[in-house]
Design a protein around this motif. Sequence first.
Motif, short mmCIF file in Angstrom:
data_model
loop_
_atom_site.label_atom_id
_atom_site.label_comp_id
_atom_site.label_asym_id
_atom_site.label_seq_id
_atom_site.Cartn_x
_atom_site.Cartn_y
_atom_site.Cartn_z
N PRO A 112 0.82 -1.21 0.00
CA PRO A 112 0.00 0.00 0.00
C PRO A 112 0.85 1.27 0.00
CG PRO A 112 -0.46 -1.39 1.93
CD PRO A 112 0.57 -2.10 1.13
N GLY A 113 0.54 2.17 -0.92
CA GLY A 113 1.17 3.49 -0.93
C GLY A 113 2.52 3.55 -1.63
N VAL A 114 3.10 2.40 -2.00
CA VAL A 114 4.44 2.45 -2.60
C VAL A 114 4.36 2.96 -4.04
CG1 VAL A 114 6.47 1.10 -3.26
CG2 VAL A 114 5.38 0.71 -1.04
N ARG A 115 3.46 2.39 -4.83
CA ARG A 115 3.32 2.86 -6.22
C ARG A 115 3.00 4.36 -6.27
NH1 ARG A 115 1.59 0.36 -11.08
NH2 ARG A 115 1.07 -1.58 -10.01
N GLU A 116 2.16 4.81 -5.33
CA GLU A 116 1.69 6.20 -5.35
C GLU A 116 2.79 7.19 -4.92
OE1 GLU A 116 0.25 3.67 -3.86
OE2 GLU A 116 -1.67 3.44 -4.89
N ASN A 117 3.70 6.73 -4.07
CA ASN A 117 4.65 7.69 -3.48
C ASN A 117 6.10 7.55 -3.96
OD1 ASN A 117 3.04 9.29 -1.44
ND2 ASN A 117 2.47 7.19 -0.90
N ALA A 118 6.41 6.41 -4.57
CA ALA A 118 7.81 6.20 -4.99
C ALA A 118 7.95 6.42 -6.49
CB ALA A 118 8.25 4.78 -4.63
N THR A 119 9.18 6.72 -6.92
CA THR A 119 9.47 6.79 -8.35
C THR A 119 10.23 5.52 -8.74
OG1 THR A 119 9.72 9.18 -8.12
CG2 THR A 119 10.53 8.19 -10.17
N PRO A 120 9.74 4.79 -9.75
CA PRO A 120 10.50 3.63 -10.22
C PRO A 120 11.60 4.09 -11.17
CG PRO A 120 8.46 3.84 -11.47
CD PRO A 120 8.49 4.99 -10.50
N LEU A 121 12.39 3.19 -11.71
CA LEU A 121 13.42 3.59 -12.67
C LEU A 121 13.40 2.61 -13.85
CD1 LEU A 121 15.68 5.44 -13.53
CD2 LEU A 121 17.28 4.10 -12.17
N LYS A 122 12.66 3.00 -14.88
CA LYS A 122 12.55 2.17 -16.08
C LYS A 122 12.68 3.01 -17.34
CE LYS A 122 11.93 -2.13 -15.49
NZ LYS A 122 12.85 -2.95 -16.28
N ARG A 123 12.26 4.25 -17.26
CA ARG A 123 12.21 5.13 -18.42
C ARG A 123 13.02 6.40 -18.12
NH1 ARG A 123 8.37 3.18 -22.63
NH2 ARG A 123 7.66 1.26 -21.70
N ARG A 124 13.35 7.11 -19.21
CA ARG A 124 14.11 8.35 -19.07
C ARG A 124 13.41 9.34 -18.12
NH1 ARG A 124 16.47 11.92 -24.05
NH2 ARG A 124 16.87 13.81 -22.89
N ARG A 125 12.09 9.43 -18.24
CA ARG A 125 11.37 10.42 -17.42
C ARG A 125 11.51 10.08 -15.92
NH1 ARG A 125 7.32 7.14 -19.51
NH2 ARG A 125 6.01 6.14 -17.94
N HIS A 126 11.63 8.77 -15.61
CA HIS A 126 11.82 8.40 -14.20
C HIS A 126 13.17 8.92 -13.70
CE1 HIS A 126 9.12 4.73 -15.22
NE2 HIS A 126 8.38 5.73 -14.76
N ALA A 127 14.22 8.71 -14.52
CA ALA A 127 15.57 9.16 -14.10
C ALA A 127 15.56 10.67 -13.89
CB ALA A 127 16.59 8.75 -15.15
N GLU A 128 14.86 11.38 -14.78
CA GLU A 128 14.83 12.84 -14.67
C GLU A 128 14.06 13.29 -13.41
OE1 GLU A 128 15.45 13.65 -19.45
OE2 GLU A 128 13.42 13.69 -18.64
N ARG A 129 13.00 12.53 -13.09
CA ARG A 129 12.24 12.89 -11.88
C ARG A 129 13.08 12.61 -10.62
NH1 ARG A 129 7.14 9.55 -11.04
NH2 ARG A 129 6.89 10.05 -13.24
N ILE A 130 13.78 11.48 -10.64
CA ILE A 130 14.62 11.14 -9.47
C ILE A 130 15.70 12.21 -9.31
CG2 ILE A 130 16.30 9.46 -8.56
CD1 ILE A 130 14.60 7.28 -10.04
N ARG A 131 16.27 12.64 -10.44
CA ARG A 131 17.30 13.70 -10.36
C ARG A 131 16.72 14.98 -9.74
NH1 ARG A 131 21.98 15.99 -12.24
NH2 ARG A 131 21.81 18.14 -12.93
N ALA A 132 15.54 15.37 -10.23
CA ALA A 132 14.93 16.62 -9.72
C ALA A 132 14.67 16.50 -8.22
CB ALA A 132 13.64 16.91 -10.48
#
Length: 375
Positions: A112-132
């Motif tokens: 519960p709550g992990v998908r909603e609150n965490a950022t995964p790392l599979k796509r370029r946009r994920h890496a960019e969000r994690i960086r931000a």
Amino acid sequence: MRVLVLGGGYAGVTVARRLERSLPDSVDLVVVDDSGTHLVQHELHRVIRRPAVADAIAVPLDEVLPRADVVTARVDEVDADGRRVALESGDVLDYDFAVVCLGASTAFHGLPGVRENATPLKRRRHAERIRADALGVCASGGRIVVGGAGLSGVQTAGELAALADERDADAEVVLLERLDDVAPSFPANFRAALADELDAAGVDVRTNVRVTGADADGVHLDDGTLPYDAFVWTGGITGTDAMDGDRPSVRSDLRVARKTFAVGDAARVVDADGEAVPASAATAIGEARTVAENVARLVEHERAGSGAFDPRLDSYRFDVPGWVVSVGDGAVAQLGPAVLRGTAAKTVKASIGVGHLGSIGAVQRAVKLVEEELP
Ligand SMILES: Cc1cc2nc3c(=O)[nH]c(=O)nc-3n(C[C@H](O)[C@H](O)[C@H](O)COP(=O)(O)OP(=O)(O)OC[C@H]3O[C@@H](n4cnc5c(N)ncnc54)[C@H](O)[C@@H]3O)c2cc1C
């Protein structure tokens, strides 16, 4: 006759490039990918610290597949027995032979709550969000939690720690693992070297810790809540929606149905020796080579009208020389029984991504990646 390759990652590009050479001109070769781009995913964590890497590791499929018809579209459903693929656009593609190379999605295990609150790392946009998010934490201080210490979690934590270090930030990176070691499915000497490297990088590794859920402020554990300022989830893989969340099991001929194959992260592969094959870029490429050979043989057999019985197909045998993982500016390589660290391991690591780009004809991007990896 039509041959479909679904997905343009390591497996898809490898199959398609080989079929471009082996299939007769009269056979249509169609590659369907939702991004239209080949992403060198095993370098994706680098984008967190070095955004310029993103351009080096994203190759338009048209550039490396001159003969195939590249369709940028999302696959919604694969009917392996009916030999039909439904696209999100509503179009349906019938096929004679298909290879499913759709990769995998991040597994949230229903926590519960992990998908909603965490950022995964599979796509370029994920890496960019994690960086931000990480830059935000670096600016104000705080804690970044990475859940799951497989290859992607270890390398992500390493990049985040190096980013915090470069910025002299008061940021703590915590890597959580449910089992009793990082990279739990890899050999013991490799795991030990990785743990040392993570420690040297300043990552706080916590093993035997079970995540039970999360909310906007904290990760819930068996024995309490760990507050976070940024939360990344790398806790495993599962099938894509197009495969109904399934990673079908395939034996060494890599078939899910008589004329449909599945390889790479999209499948659970058991090789010719009965060994379960780990999901990785290296194994995806090896499996794809076997499938390309088998599809070419089946196409030739069918075109020649050679009878009801299929020709003998090659079996895939798991044969990977070792593993190389970066931890920030460091790296650990396992080559046979030996474990390397320091410059030797770093050079091996850089050469893998660069060698892969070169092997698919993306030479300029390979040069760019060398510049980023070995500045
Ligand atoms: C951060 C990170 C670090 C990693 N490090 C390593 C490492 O050091 N060594 C190693 O061996 N492996 C590593 N891996 C794992 C490796 O990247 C994967 O095992 C590999 O990408 C699998 O290749 P694939 O071709 O099966 O799938 P992918 O490379 O994921 O390709 C799947 C393709 O299918 C497309 N696609 C997906 N769904 C659809 C759909 N519904 N419709 C159309 N197209 C779709 C995607 O856009 C993608 O192009 C790492 C992974 C990550 C995320």
